[in-house]
Design a protein around this motif. Structure first.
Motif, PDB file in Angstrom:
ATOM      1  N   MET A   1     -43.064 -17.913   8.750  1.00  0.00           N
ATOM      2  CA  MET A   1     -41.867 -17.710   9.536  1.00  0.00           C
ATOM      3  C   MET A   1     -40.889 -18.872   9.406  1.00  0.00           C
ATOM      4  N   LYS A   2     -41.269 -19.918   8.674  1.00  0.00           N
ATOM      5  CA  LYS A   2     -40.316 -21.005   8.487  1.00  0.00           C
ATOM      6  C   LYS A   2     -40.086 -21.345   7.015  1.00  0.00           C
ATOM      7  N   HIS A   3     -40.575 -20.519   6.136  1.00  0.00           N
ATOM      8  CA  HIS A   3     -40.343 -20.725   4.706  1.00  0.00           C
ATOM      9  C   HIS A   3     -39.092 -19.942   4.298  1.00  0.00           C
ATOM     10  N   PRO A   4     -38.183 -20.566   3.541  1.00  0.00           N
ATOM     11  CA  PRO A   4     -36.952 -19.859   3.137  1.00  0.00           C
ATOM     12  C   PRO A   4     -37.209 -18.529   2.419  1.00  0.00           C
ATOM     13  N   PHE A   5     -38.284 -18.426   1.664  1.00  0.00           N
ATOM     14  CA  PHE A   5     -38.571 -17.169   0.981  1.00  0.00           C
ATOM     15  C   PHE A   5     -38.955 -16.083   1.976  1.00  0.00           C
ATOM     16  N   GLY A   6     -39.539 -16.465   3.087  1.00  0.00           N
ATOM     17  CA  GLY A   6     -39.944 -15.485   4.089  1.00  0.00           C
ATOM     18  C   GLY A   6     -38.817 -15.068   5.003  1.00  0.00           C
ATOM     19  N   VAL A   7     -37.997 -16.021   5.427  1.00  0.00           N
ATOM     20  CA  VAL A   7     -36.996 -15.734   6.457  1.00  0.00           C
ATOM     21  C   VAL A   7     -35.567 -15.991   6.009  1.00  0.00           C
ATOM     22  N   GLY A   8     -35.347 -16.312   4.768  1.00  0.00           N
ATOM     23  CA  GLY A   8     -33.990 -16.557   4.296  1.00  0.00           C
ATOM     24  C   GLY A   8     -33.521 -17.959   4.634  1.00  0.00           C
ATOM     25  N   GLY A   9     -32.227 -18.122   4.725  1.00  0.00           N
ATOM     26  CA  GLY A   9     -31.666 -19.454   4.859  1.00  0.00           C
ATOM     27  C   GLY A   9     -31.372 -19.893   6.277  1.00  0.00           C
ATOM     28  N   ALA A  10     -31.924 -19.228   7.279  1.00  0.00           N
ATOM     29  CA  ALA A  10     -31.650 -19.608   8.665  1.00  0.00           C
ATOM     30  C   ALA A  10     -32.224 -20.995   8.939  1.00  0.00           C
ATOM     31  N   LYS A  11     -31.351 -21.968   9.063  1.00  0.00           N
ATOM     32  CA  LYS A  11     -31.810 -23.358   9.203  1.00  0.00           C
ATOM     33  C   LYS A  11     -32.543 -23.605  10.507  1.00  0.00           C
ATOM     34  N   TYR A  12     -32.304 -22.808  11.523  1.00  0.00           N
ATOM     35  CA  TYR A  12     -33.057 -23.011  12.755  1.00  0.00           C
ATOM     36  C   TYR A  12     -34.527 -22.670  12.555  1.00  0.00           C
ATOM     37  N   ARG A  13     -34.834 -21.917  11.505  1.00  0.00           N
ATOM     38  CA  ARG A  13     -36.223 -21.612  11.169  1.00  0.00           C
ATOM     39  C   ARG A  13     -36.775 -22.547  10.093  1.00  0.00           C
ATOM     40  N   THR A  14     -35.959 -22.840   9.091  1.00  0.00           N
ATOM     41  CA  THR A  14     -36.458 -23.608   7.951  1.00  0.00           C
ATOM     42  C   THR A  14     -36.390 -25.107   8.168  1.00  0.00           C
ATOM     43  N   GLY A  15     -35.592 -25.542   9.122  1.00  0.00           N
ATOM     44  CA  GLY A  15     -35.538 -26.958   9.459  1.00  0.00           C
ATOM     45  C   GLY A  15     -34.232 -27.604   9.056  1.00  0.00           C
ATOM     46  N   ALA A  16     -33.807 -28.542   9.884  1.00  0.00           N
ATOM     47  CA  ALA A  16     -32.610 -29.333   9.608  1.00  0.00           C
ATOM     48  C   ALA A  16     -32.933 -30.765  10.022  1.00  0.00           C
ATOM     49  N   GLN A  17     -32.341 -31.701   9.323  1.00  0.00           N
ATOM     50  CA  GLN A  17     -32.602 -33.113   9.604  1.00  0.00           C
ATOM     51  C   GLN A  17     -31.574 -33.720  10.543  1.00  0.00           C
ATOM     52  N   LYS A  18     -30.384 -33.116  10.580  1.00  0.00           N
ATOM     53  CA  LYS A  18     -29.303 -33.670  11.399  1.00  0.00           C
ATOM     54  C   LYS A  18     -28.492 -32.518  11.987  1.00  0.00           C
ATOM     55  N   ASN A  19     -27.657 -32.842  12.959  1.00  0.00           N
ATOM     56  CA  ASN A  19     -26.766 -31.824  13.517  1.00  0.00           C
ATOM     57  C   ASN A  19     -25.902 -31.253  12.407  1.00  0.00           C
ATOM     58  N   GLU A  20     -25.781 -29.940  12.371  1.00  0.00           N
ATOM     59  CA  GLU A  20     -24.920 -29.314  11.369  1.00  0.00           C
ATOM     60  C   GLU A  20     -24.448 -27.951  11.848  1.00  0.00           C
ATOM     61  N   TYR A  21     -23.284 -27.554  11.317  1.00  0.00           N
ATOM     62  CA  TYR A  21     -22.738 -26.247  11.656  1.00  0.00           C
ATOM     63  C   TYR A  21     -23.435 -25.173  10.830  1.00  0.00           C
ATOM     64  N   VAL A  22     -23.782 -24.083  11.495  1.00  0.00           N
ATOM     65  CA  VAL A  22     -24.509 -22.981  10.867  1.00  0.00           C
ATOM     66  C   VAL A  22     -23.882 -21.659  11.306  1.00  0.00           C
ATOM     67  N   ASP A  23     -24.347 -20.547  10.723  1.00  0.00           N
ATOM     68  CA  ASP A  23     -23.770 -19.258  11.112  1.00  0.00           C
ATOM     69  C   ASP A  23     -24.482 -18.623  12.294  1.00  0.00           C
ATOM     70  N   THR A  24     -25.697 -19.074  12.602  1.00  0.00           N
ATOM     71  CA  THR A  24     -26.406 -18.536  13.762  1.00  0.00           C
ATOM     72  C   THR A  24     -27.514 -19.494  14.175  1.00  0.00           C
ATOM     73  N   VAL A  25     -27.903 -19.380  15.423  1.00  0.00           N
ATOM     74  CA  VAL A  25     -29.066 -20.094  15.943  1.00  0.00           C
ATOM     75  C   VAL A  25     -29.813 -19.127  16.853  1.00  0.00           C
ATOM     76  N   ALA A  26     -31.059 -19.389  17.035  1.00  0.00           N
ATOM     77  CA  ALA A  26     -31.817 -18.620  18.020  1.00  0.00           C
ATOM     78  C   ALA A  26     -31.757 -19.377  19.339  1.00  0.00           C
ATOM     79  N   TYR A  27     -31.728 -18.648  20.426  1.00  0.00           N
ATOM     80  CA  TYR A  27     -31.781 -19.254  21.755  1.00  0.00           C
ATOM     81  C   TYR A  27     -30.637 -20.241  21.986  1.00  0.00           C
ATOM     82  N   GLY A  28     -29.429 -19.867  21.579  1.00  0.00           N
ATOM     83  CA  GLY A  28     -28.273 -20.740  21.710  1.00  0.00           C
ATOM     84  C   GLY A  28     -27.920 -21.023  23.160  1.00  0.00           C
ATOM     85  N   ILE A  29     -27.253 -22.123  23.344  1.00  0.00           N
ATOM     86  CA  ILE A  29     -26.741 -22.509  24.662  1.00  0.00           C
ATOM     87  C   ILE A  29     -25.219 -22.515  24.548  1.00  0.00           C
ATOM     88  N   TYR A  30     -24.562 -21.788  25.448  1.00  0.00           N
ATOM     89  CA  TYR A  30     -23.122 -21.611  25.363  1.00  0.00           C
ATOM     90  C   TYR A  30     -22.472 -21.950  26.703  1.00  0.00           C
TER      91      TYR A  30
END
Length: 193
Positions: A1-30
């Motif tokens: 569930m966190k490998h790019p081949f399994g879930v695509g490029g969703a960085k909230y799943r595959t991991g990010a090292q620093k704050n960055e702008y993305v197209d979606t997040v899970a469980y966002g705070i607005y």
């Protein structure tokens, strides 16, 4: 569930090292004013509310920032059957949501659907006797490449974890993720609202 081949490029799943702008997040705070401007989550959608909401949010000119220090815990399904059911439903709602809202998904969400359609066409093509063998073999090339990638990525996961016993589970999980999501997307397209 966190490998790019399994879930695509969703960085909230595959991991990010620093704050960055993305197209979606899970469980966002607005902030409250976001909802006042772009509206609430669409209650008609059983799944896919976050994807659809984030598309509206970005269309309104907002940006979504992934903050890797924020933590949310997600427990993946622990059986192949549970994984199939969950991802079938995810795929179903990605395409079925289009019956309720204008923009329900991005093109990347349809890749498993295209793969399942390819598999169906391949099965029909291979069963027709009048098609020359060359074309049947040519039709197997994408499947062969896919299976090679599934094998390579499964081996890399088991090597990374120094555990050869997870190779089979990873390989099976990749297949289930892609085929169940694509099958669900196909059913979502054809099912009436």
């Amino acid at each position: 569930m966190k490998h790019p081949f399994g879930v695509g490029g969703a960085k909230y799943r595959t991991g990010a090292q620093k704050n960055e702008y993305v197209d979606t997040v899970a469980y966002g705070i607005y902030k409250k004013e976001i909802f006042e401007k772009v509206g609430l989550f669409d209650k008609r959608l059983i799944r896919n509310q976050d994807i659809e909401f984030n598309i509206r949010l970005k269309d309104a000119g907002y940006k979504i920032m992934l903050v890797p220090q924020a933590r949310a815990y997600y427990f993946a399904r622990d059986t192949f059957k549970g994984l199939w059911q969950n991802n079938f439903s995810n795929g179903f709602w990605v395409t079925h949501s289009r019956k309720y809202v204008k923009k329900a998904y991005k093109l990347r969400h349809l890749i498993p659907l295209f793969f399942v359609i390819y598999l169906l066409i391949l099965a029909v093509t291979l069963s027709i006797l009048v098609i020359p063998t060359f074309f049947k073999l040519l039709g197997l090339v994408p499947l062969s490449l896919y299976l090679a990638m599934v094998t390579i990525f499964s081996a890399s996961v088991s090597t990374k974890h120094n555990d050869n016993s997870i190779f089979f589970y990873t390989l099976t999980s990749f297949l289930i993720l892609h085929i169940s999501y694509g099958t669900g997307s196909l059913v979502g397209l054809v099912k009436k609202a």
